[in-house]
Design a protein around this motif. Structure first.
Motif, PDB file in Angstrom:
ATOM      1  N   ASP A  32       0.869  -1.079   0.174  1.00 22.38           N
ATOM      2  CA  ASP A  32       0.010  -0.141  -0.004  1.00 22.38           C
ATOM      3  C   ASP A  32       0.903   1.268  -0.036  1.00 22.38           C
ATOM      4  O   ASP A  32       1.790   1.115   0.740  1.00 22.38           O
ATOM      5  CB  ASP A  32      -1.033   0.013   1.305  1.00 22.38           C
ATOM      6  CG  ASP A  32      -1.743   1.131   1.405  1.00 22.38           C
ATOM      7  OD1 ASP A  32      -2.561   1.176   0.407  1.00 22.38           O
ATOM      8  OD2 ASP A  32      -1.712   2.051   2.390  1.00 22.38           O
ATOM      9  N   ALA A  33       0.752   2.181  -0.908  1.00 22.52           N
ATOM     10  CA  ALA A  33       1.496   3.402  -1.173  1.00 22.52           C
ATOM     11  C   ALA A  33       1.252   4.331   0.379  1.00 22.52           C
ATOM     12  O   ALA A  33       2.305   4.993   0.596  1.00 22.52           O
ATOM     13  CB  ALA A  33       0.972   4.416  -2.273  1.00 22.52           C
ATOM     14  N   ASP A  34       0.299   4.341   0.920  1.00 15.79           N
ATOM     15  CA  ASP A  34       0.351   5.330   2.238  1.00 15.79           C
ATOM     16  C   ASP A  34       0.909   4.393   3.520  1.00 15.79           C
ATOM     17  O   ASP A  34       1.697   5.147   4.004  1.00 15.79           O
ATOM     18  CB  ASP A  34      -1.131   5.396   2.474  1.00 15.79           C
ATOM     19  CG  ASP A  34      -1.731   6.331   0.994  1.00 15.79           C
ATOM     20  OD1 ASP A  34      -1.123   7.231   0.731  1.00 15.79           O
ATOM     21  OD2 ASP A  34      -3.094   6.271   1.002  1.00 15.79           O
ATOM     22  N   SER A  35       0.565   3.434   3.774  1.00 13.19           N
ATOM     23  CA  SER A  35       1.299   2.569   4.963  1.00 13.19           C
ATOM     24  C   SER A  35       2.247   1.881   4.567  1.00 13.19           C
ATOM     25  O   SER A  35       2.780   1.631   5.835  1.00 13.19           O
ATOM     26  CB  SER A  35      -0.106   1.523   5.466  1.00 13.19           C
ATOM     27  OG  SER A  35      -0.165   0.633   4.502  1.00 13.19           O
ATOM     28  N   GLY A  36       2.535   1.430   3.616  1.00 14.21           N
ATOM     29  CA  GLY A  36       3.827   0.564   3.368  1.00 14.21           C
ATOM     30  C   GLY A  36       3.575  -0.649   3.864  1.00 14.21           C
ATOM     31  O   GLY A  36       4.549  -1.849   3.374  1.00 14.21           O
ATOM     32  N   LEU A  37       2.257  -1.188   4.251  1.00 18.59           N
ATOM     33  CA  LEU A  37       2.042  -2.574   4.335  1.00 18.59           C
ATOM     34  C   LEU A  37       1.951  -3.285   3.252  1.00 18.59           C
ATOM     35  O   LEU A  37       1.336  -2.799   2.145  1.00 18.59           O
ATOM     36  CB  LEU A  37       0.845  -2.615   5.621  1.00 18.59           C
ATOM     37  CG  LEU A  37       0.973  -1.988   6.644  1.00 18.59           C
ATOM     38  CD1 LEU A  37      -0.695  -2.161   7.470  1.00 18.59           C
ATOM     39  CD2 LEU A  37       1.954  -2.624   7.668  1.00 18.59           C
ATOM     40  N   ARG A  38       2.043  -4.639   3.259  1.00 14.51           N
ATOM     41  CA  ARG A  38       1.857  -5.347   2.346  1.00 14.51           C
ATOM     42  C   ARG A  38       0.190  -5.451   2.193  1.00 14.51           C
ATOM     43  O   ARG A  38      -0.513  -5.627   3.108  1.00 14.51           O
ATOM     44  CB  ARG A  38       2.247  -6.955   2.526  1.00 14.51           C
ATOM     45  CG  ARG A  38       3.707  -7.131   2.428  1.00 14.51           C
ATOM     46  CD  ARG A  38       3.933  -8.654   2.434  1.00 14.51           C
ATOM     47  NE  ARG A  38       3.335  -9.411   3.419  1.00 14.51           N
ATOM     48  CZ  ARG A  38       3.390 -10.661   3.456  1.00 14.51           C
ATOM     49  NH1 ARG A  38       4.123 -11.466   2.814  1.00 14.51           N
ATOM     50  NH2 ARG A  38       2.688 -11.354   4.612  1.00 14.51           N
TER      51      ARG A  38
END
Length: 203
Positions: free
Chosen positions: A73-79
């Motif tokens: 995810d571009a905002d959270s950096g989570l997969r």
């Protein structure tokens, strides 16, 4: 509801979903194959329709490309596979929980190990997969289609109205010739009975 559900990750291997969808539609019929971008009309309740299709399908295909596991995810950096309400995650989790025939289809990729997957998807790592290699789709799709046919019947061929088959025409011509006492004449397209036992054309 369709009998075959195609699950895929947007942003992963781009050639796979459309290719798989198109070839399965050719064999099993458009109504028996569900891929969201083709099968859902504008205004459809997306979550509700997805849930219905997963619950009613017989075969669930999980298309996995090289970036499938690690797209973030571009905002959270989570997969994305780890995020709440991720459709790919939820579709697979539902199919596994309902004991559907879940087939991982590997698009030039490897099957993720159990330790790499969220808890609800660990069962995916135990499923026998089918590779789909970009340079060998003619072979790999044939294998996949044959596997699916064990669970979903192929569509019936459409009748060709207004035309007779070659065998029907030949049979009809033979009946007419016999009825009026006409000896058969040579024709390159004639049935084998118009030749004598020695392989010669009749006089």
């Amino acid at each position: 509801m369709a009998k075959i559900f195609i699950n895929y990750r947007t942003g992963d291997e781009k050639w796979g979903p459309e290719l798989v969808d198109g070839q399965l539609v050719d064999v099993f019929g458009e109504g028996n194959v569900f891929r969201d971008r083709r099968a859902m009309r504008p205004g459809t309740d997306f979550p509700d329709r997805i849930r219905q299709e997963v619950e009613s399908c017989v075969v669930f295909l999980s298309l996995i490309g090289p970036g499938w596991l690690d797209i973030r995810d571009a905002d959270s950096g989570l997969r994305r596979i780890d995020m709440p309400k991720d459709y790919v995650h939820d579709e697979i989790a539902t199919a596994l929980a309902l004991n559907k025939v879940v087939i991982p289809v590997l698009l030039d990729a490897s099957l993720p190990a159990a330790r790499q997957l969220p808890p609800a998807l660990v069962g995916l790592s135990n499923r026998q997969f089918q590779p789909l290699r970009e340079g060998y789709t003619h072979h790999d799709m044939r294998v996949l289609i044959n596997e699916i046919r064990e669970y979903v019947p192929a569509k019936k061929p459409e009748p060709q109205h207004g035309t007779e088959t070659a065998s029907a025409v030949a049979s009809h011509a033979h009946v007419v010739r016999s009825a009026v006492g006409i000896n058969p004449v040579y024709n390159e397209n004639a049935a084998p009975r118009d030749w004598d036992g020695n392989g010669r054309r009749p006089a």
